[in-house]
Design a protein around this motif. Structure first.
Motif, PDB file in Angstrom:
ATOM      1  N   MET A  10       0.841  -1.205   0.000  1.00  0.00           N
ATOM      2  CA  MET A  10       0.000   0.000   0.000  1.00  0.00           C
ATOM      3  C   MET A  10       0.880   1.260   0.000  1.00  0.00           C
ATOM      4  O   MET A  10       1.854   1.319   0.747  1.00  0.00           O
ATOM      5  N   THR A  11       0.569   2.239  -0.843  1.00  0.00           N
ATOM      6  CA  THR A  11       1.380   3.457  -0.895  1.00  0.00           C
ATOM      7  C   THR A  11       1.116   4.301   0.342  1.00  0.00           C
ATOM      8  O   THR A  11      -0.036   4.513   0.718  1.00  0.00           O
ATOM      9  N   GLN A  12       2.191   4.760   0.942  1.00  0.00           N
ATOM     10  CA  GLN A  12       2.032   5.652   2.093  1.00  0.00           C
ATOM     11  C   GLN A  12       1.758   7.068   1.602  1.00  0.00           C
ATOM     12  O   GLN A  12       2.239   7.459   0.532  1.00  0.00           O
ATOM     13  N   THR A  13       1.047   7.837   2.432  1.00  0.00           N
ATOM     14  CA  THR A  13       0.778   9.235   2.088  1.00  0.00           C
ATOM     15  C   THR A  13       1.102  10.089   3.304  1.00  0.00           C
ATOM     16  O   THR A  13       0.793   9.710   4.438  1.00  0.00           O
ATOM     17  N   THR A  14       1.741  11.217   3.071  1.00  0.00           N
ATOM     18  CA  THR A  14       2.001  12.157   4.171  1.00  0.00           C
ATOM     19  C   THR A  14       1.313  13.473   3.839  1.00  0.00           C
ATOM     20  O   THR A  14       1.444  13.986   2.727  1.00  0.00           O
ATOM     21  N   THR A  15       0.574  13.983   4.828  1.00  0.00           N
ATOM     22  CA  THR A  15      -0.226  15.186   4.577  1.00  0.00           C
ATOM     23  C   THR A  15       0.327  16.373   5.368  1.00  0.00           C
ATOM     24  O   THR A  15       0.646  16.255   6.554  1.00  0.00           O
TER      25      THR A  15
END
Ligand SMILES: C[S@@+](CC[C@H](N)C(=O)[O-])C[C@H]1O[C@@H](n2cnc3c(N)ncnc32)[C@H](O)[C@@H]1O
Length: 345
Positions: free
Chosen positions: A1-6
């Protein structure tokens, strides 16, 4: 799963588009959502927190003034429940060991005008400070903290994140660095050099001699004199009478193109000439013989035609044979301009 940083990113008013272009160059698949037009935006980087942060710090975008991480988001209820959510989030961060006792913790709360909530930012800060003191046994501070809790209230949502100050690009809330105006301050322009000193971590007092090109009325000159330097100021316009007669100041009331200086006379060169960047660049380049090798240069560059990236390329093409770029940044006190921090080769 691709990680996302906000993150929530902030630029000077009118420059968010450029900050987004720079972020997109680092992470092409980043998604952006505008919060305050031309100024504040949410962005999601398709990478983990460490990778995102390292890249943002190492390739720091010129027009990105400040970032704050988004660890949790709630829909705005416009009741005290918003504050209760934040209090519970902080308790959970403590329980999870993300924040500990005996630390200095700053809480920075920003609220959009459209948010229309019945509580003030200060109420949120006070509620979190109570937990910091009473339950976490840490110390609430305004600056020089170990951690920053960043709360942002938009028109529809509450965002919160926890970070170390250096990871926000600026430890001031939203990167809006404030200086006290002195009673006898010569010009507001002084704030630009004060900010450059802080932002670039320069200690002007280690220099001995400075050349100030486009110096009048003398805000920058006055700061360098205060730091103990001997200053040569060039400007066809008048310097403030308050500076006249200072034994450490030599004034050339002339156009910079008409001045003859000594080789390697200065270890610092500053220039805040509100002029066409290419003409300014050539004038500075012609005076670079007077700056010692290894000497520092701080130069404000006017954005005449709103083509910032082209302007940076143009000015560096003129200066770079003799100077190399350490950092280019649009400072909070820059308006339609940005600041270059360079060093003589
Ligand atoms: C923004 S003001 C500088 C403010 C100054 N840094 C301060 O803190 O008070 C720009 C100055 O550049 C000067 N200037 C413009 N062209 C110049 C030139 N060719 N040679 C020297 N000074 C010039 C103007 O006369 C003006 O005083």
């Amino acid at each position: 799963m691709t990680q996302t940083t906000t993150y929530i990113g902030t630029s000077n008013h009118g420059f968010a588009q450029y900050a987004q272009d720079e972020i997109r160059k680092i992470f092409p698949m980043t998604k952006f959502y505008l919060l305050v037009p031309t100024e504040v935006f949410l962005f999601e980087i398709p990478a983990g927190a460490e990778e995102s942060l390292t890249a943002l710090k190492e390739q720091e975008p010129m027009f990105l003034r400040h970032v704050q991480p988004v660890d949790q988001v709630w829909e705005l209820s416009r009741t005290d429940a918003d504050i209760e959510n934040l209090k519970e989030w902080l308790r959970e961060a403590y329980r999870a060991g993300l924040i500990g006792s005996g630390q200095k913790i700053a809480t920075q709360v920003r609220k959009e005008e459209r948010a229309n909530v019945p509580y003030a930012p200060f109420t949120i800060k006070a509620a979190l400070d109570d937990i910091i003191v009473g339950e976490i046994q840490s110390e609430p501070v305004v600056r020089y903290s170990d951690f920053i809790i960043s709360v942002y209230i938009s028109a529809a949502k509450v965002f919160v994140g926890l970070s170390k100050p250096a990871d926000n690009l600026s430890d001031w809330s939203g990167g809006a660095i404030r200086f006290m105006k002195e009673e006898d301050q010569i010009s507001r322009a002084k704030f630009k050099l004060l900010e450059a000193e802080q932002r670039f971590g320069i200690d002007f007092s280690v220099a001995r001699t400075a050349l100030d090109i486009g110096a009048a009325p003398g805000g920058w000159t006055s700061l360098l004199l205060e730091r103990g330097l001997r200053v040569t100021a060039i400007d066809p316009a008048a310097m403030s009478p308050r500076l006249l007669g200072n034994p450490n100041l030599k004034i050339y009331k002339k156009n910079a193109g008409d001045v003859k200086l000594k080789d390697n006379e200065f270890d610092l060169l500053v220039c805040d000439m509100s002029w066409d960047p290419r003409q300014m660049g050539r004038l500075v380049a012609d005076l670079l013989y007077s700056l010692q090798s290894g000497g520092t240069a701080i130069i404000t560059v006017k954005l005449m035609h709103k083509k910032p990236f082209q302007t940076v390329k143009d000015i560096l093409r003129i200066l770079e044979p003799s100077l190399f770029l350490i950092k280019a940044k649009q400072l909070f006190h820059n308006r339609e301009e940005f600041t270059l921090y360079l060093q003589k080769t």
